[in-house]
Enzyme design. Structure first.
Site, short mmCIF file in Angstrom:
data_model
loop_
_atom_site.label_atom_id
_atom_site.label_comp_id
_atom_site.label_asym_id
_atom_site.label_seq_id
_atom_site.Cartn_x
_atom_site.Cartn_y
_atom_site.Cartn_z
N ARG A 45 0.80 -1.18 0.00
CA ARG A 45 0.00 0.00 0.00
C ARG A 45 0.85 1.27 0.00
O ARG A 45 0.37 2.35 -0.26
CB ARG A 45 -0.89 -0.02 1.25
CG ARG A 45 -1.93 -1.17 1.19
CD ARG A 45 -2.83 -1.17 2.42
NE ARG A 45 -2.14 -1.76 3.55
CZ ARG A 45 -2.15 -3.08 3.83
NH1 ARG A 45 -2.81 -3.93 3.09
NH2 ARG A 45 -1.51 -3.55 4.86
N GLY A 46 2.14 1.08 0.29
CA GLY A 46 3.00 2.24 0.49
C GLY A 46 3.17 3.15 -0.72
O GLY A 46 3.44 4.33 -0.57
N GLU A 102 7.17 2.25 -6.38
CA GLU A 102 7.32 1.72 -5.02
C GLU A 102 7.66 2.85 -4.06
O GLU A 102 8.24 3.86 -4.46
CB GLU A 102 8.42 0.64 -5.07
CG GLU A 102 8.88 0.07 -3.75
CD GLU A 102 7.83 -0.75 -3.01
OE1 GLU A 102 6.74 -0.21 -2.75
OE2 GLU A 102 8.13 -1.90 -2.66
N ASP A 103 7.30 2.68 -2.80
CA ASP A 103 7.60 3.72 -1.81
C ASP A 103 9.07 3.72 -1.41
O ASP A 103 9.72 4.76 -1.39
CB ASP A 103 6.70 3.57 -0.57
CG ASP A 103 6.75 2.17 0.05
OD1 ASP A 103 7.38 1.26 -0.52
OD2 ASP A 103 6.13 1.98 1.12
N ASP A 106 14.50 -1.33 0.54
CA ASP A 106 15.32 -1.55 1.72
C ASP A 106 16.28 -2.70 1.36
O ASP A 106 17.25 -2.49 0.66
CB ASP A 106 14.34 -1.86 2.86
CG ASP A 106 14.98 -1.98 4.22
OD1 ASP A 106 16.01 -1.34 4.44
OD2 ASP A 106 14.44 -2.70 5.08
N GLY A 108 15.60 -5.05 -0.72
CA GLY A 108 15.40 -5.33 -2.13
C GLY A 108 14.63 -6.62 -2.38
O GLY A 108 14.26 -6.91 -3.52
N THR A 110 11.54 -7.51 -1.61
CA THR A 110 10.17 -7.32 -2.09
C THR A 110 10.17 -7.07 -3.60
O THR A 110 9.45 -7.73 -4.36
CB THR A 110 9.51 -6.13 -1.36
OG1 THR A 110 9.59 -6.36 0.04
CG2 THR A 110 8.06 -5.96 -1.78
N LEU A 111 11.01 -6.12 -4.02
CA LEU A 111 11.03 -5.80 -5.45
C LEU A 111 11.59 -6.93 -6.29
O LEU A 111 11.16 -7.13 -7.42
CB LEU A 111 11.84 -4.53 -5.69
CG LEU A 111 11.00 -3.27 -5.75
CD1 LEU A 111 11.84 -2.10 -6.19
CD2 LEU A 111 9.82 -3.44 -6.70
N ARG A 168 -0.03 6.93 7.21
CA ARG A 168 0.33 7.00 5.78
C ARG A 168 -0.07 8.33 5.17
O ARG A 168 0.39 8.69 4.09
CB ARG A 168 -0.38 5.87 5.01
CG ARG A 168 0.05 4.47 5.38
CD ARG A 168 -0.61 3.47 4.44
NE ARG A 168 -0.52 2.10 4.90
CZ ARG A 168 0.47 1.26 4.63
NH1 ARG A 168 1.50 1.67 3.91
NH2 ARG A 168 0.46 0.04 5.06
P1 IMP Z 1 12.55 -4.74 1.27
O1 IMP Z 1 11.89 -5.98 0.78
O2 IMP Z 1 13.50 -5.03 2.42
O3 IMP Z 1 13.22 -3.93 0.20
O4 IMP Z 1 11.45 -3.87 1.97
C1 IMP Z 1 10.64 -3.04 1.26
C2 IMP Z 1 9.35 -2.81 1.98
O5 IMP Z 1 9.54 -2.69 3.39
C3 IMP Z 1 8.78 -1.49 1.54
O6 IMP Z 1 7.92 -1.68 0.46
C4 IMP Z 1 8.08 -1.00 2.77
O7 IMP Z 1 6.76 -1.49 2.79
C5 IMP Z 1 8.83 -1.61 3.91
N1 IMP Z 1 9.79 -0.66 4.53
C6 IMP Z 1 11.14 -0.69 4.45
N2 IMP Z 1 11.69 0.32 5.12
C7 IMP Z 1 10.66 1.03 5.65
C8 IMP Z 1 10.59 2.22 6.47
O8 IMP Z 1 11.60 2.85 6.85
N3 IMP Z 1 9.34 2.63 6.79
C9 IMP Z 1 8.21 1.98 6.40
N4 IMP Z 1 8.22 0.88 5.64
C10 IMP Z 1 9.44 0.40 5.27
MG MG Z 2 5.77 -1.28 0.73
#
Ligand code: IMP
Ligand code: MG
Length: 187
Positions: A45-46, A102-103, A106, A108, A110-111, A168
């Protein structure tokens, strides 16, 4: 949920800075996709706030779609290597120019899951536009075509990003005071 002021350590990106950068990104994307049609894929949702603002600054024809991914965390505010698609697109992306919106990136993971799934459907092109990038936390290497802001490793909220699903709606990106959020009675 308490008033956000209690958990706000500092404003990291102001509303003005966000909006100014989004105007620039919109112009850059419009230039790059001149003469093409675009499909924006928002990661729920971000990414919602960012996509709705960004699309107001695009002057190429575009459609929008949504996807949702859930990550199994190792900690409450950290994703692990596991990401699962919980909401898929309603559109066939074969031969389309797809831009993932994407918001924040972090680790990576998820993407990586999203890119893996979408690229197997043979779009004409597939690129990533992220508002925020926590570069130092990256575990999966991924080319990012458009980045709003590179930020330090701090937990942030607002402008689409949540603190346990709330806040949000804030028009800026703030740094969370995690001590206060997790021990609200201590102060
Ligand atoms: P990744 O899979 O570690 O890259 O995480 C990405 C997802 O984690 C993002 O789409 C966010 O939903 C969540 N996320 C990562 N860092 C933050 C933050 O600092 N605040 C809020 N959500 C975060
Ligand atoms: Mg997100």
């Amino acid at each position: 949920m308490r008033d956000y002021h209690e958990y706000l350590k500092e404003i990291l990106v102001s509303e003005e800075a966000l909006q100014a950068r989004i105007v620039e990104l919109g112009a850059e994307i419009s230039r790059d996709y001149q003469g093409e049609e675009l499909l924006l894929v928002c990661i729920l949702r971000g990414g919602v706030m960012f996509m709705t603002d960004l699309m107001r600054h695009l002057d190429v024809p575009h459609a929008i779609e949504f996807m949702a991914v859930s990550s199994y965390g190792v900690g409450k505010r950290q994703t692990s290597g596991q990401a699962r698609i919980t909401l898929d697109l309603n559109t066939d992306i074969l031969d389309k120019h797809v831009l993932i919106v994407e918001d924040i990136i972090d680790s990576g993971h998820t993407l990586a899951a999203v890119v893996g799934m979408l690229s197997s459907r043979n779009p004409a092109s597939l690129h990533i536009c992220t508002l925020l990038d926590k570069v130092s936390r990256r575990e999966v290497d991924m080319p990012i075509r458009y980045t709003g802001f590179e930020i330090e490793d701090k937990f942030v909220f607002g402008y689409g990003l949540d603190l346990d699903e709330y806040y949000r709606n804030l028009p800026f990106i703030g740094v969370v005071d995690l001590d206060k959020f997790e021990n609200p009675e201590a102060s």
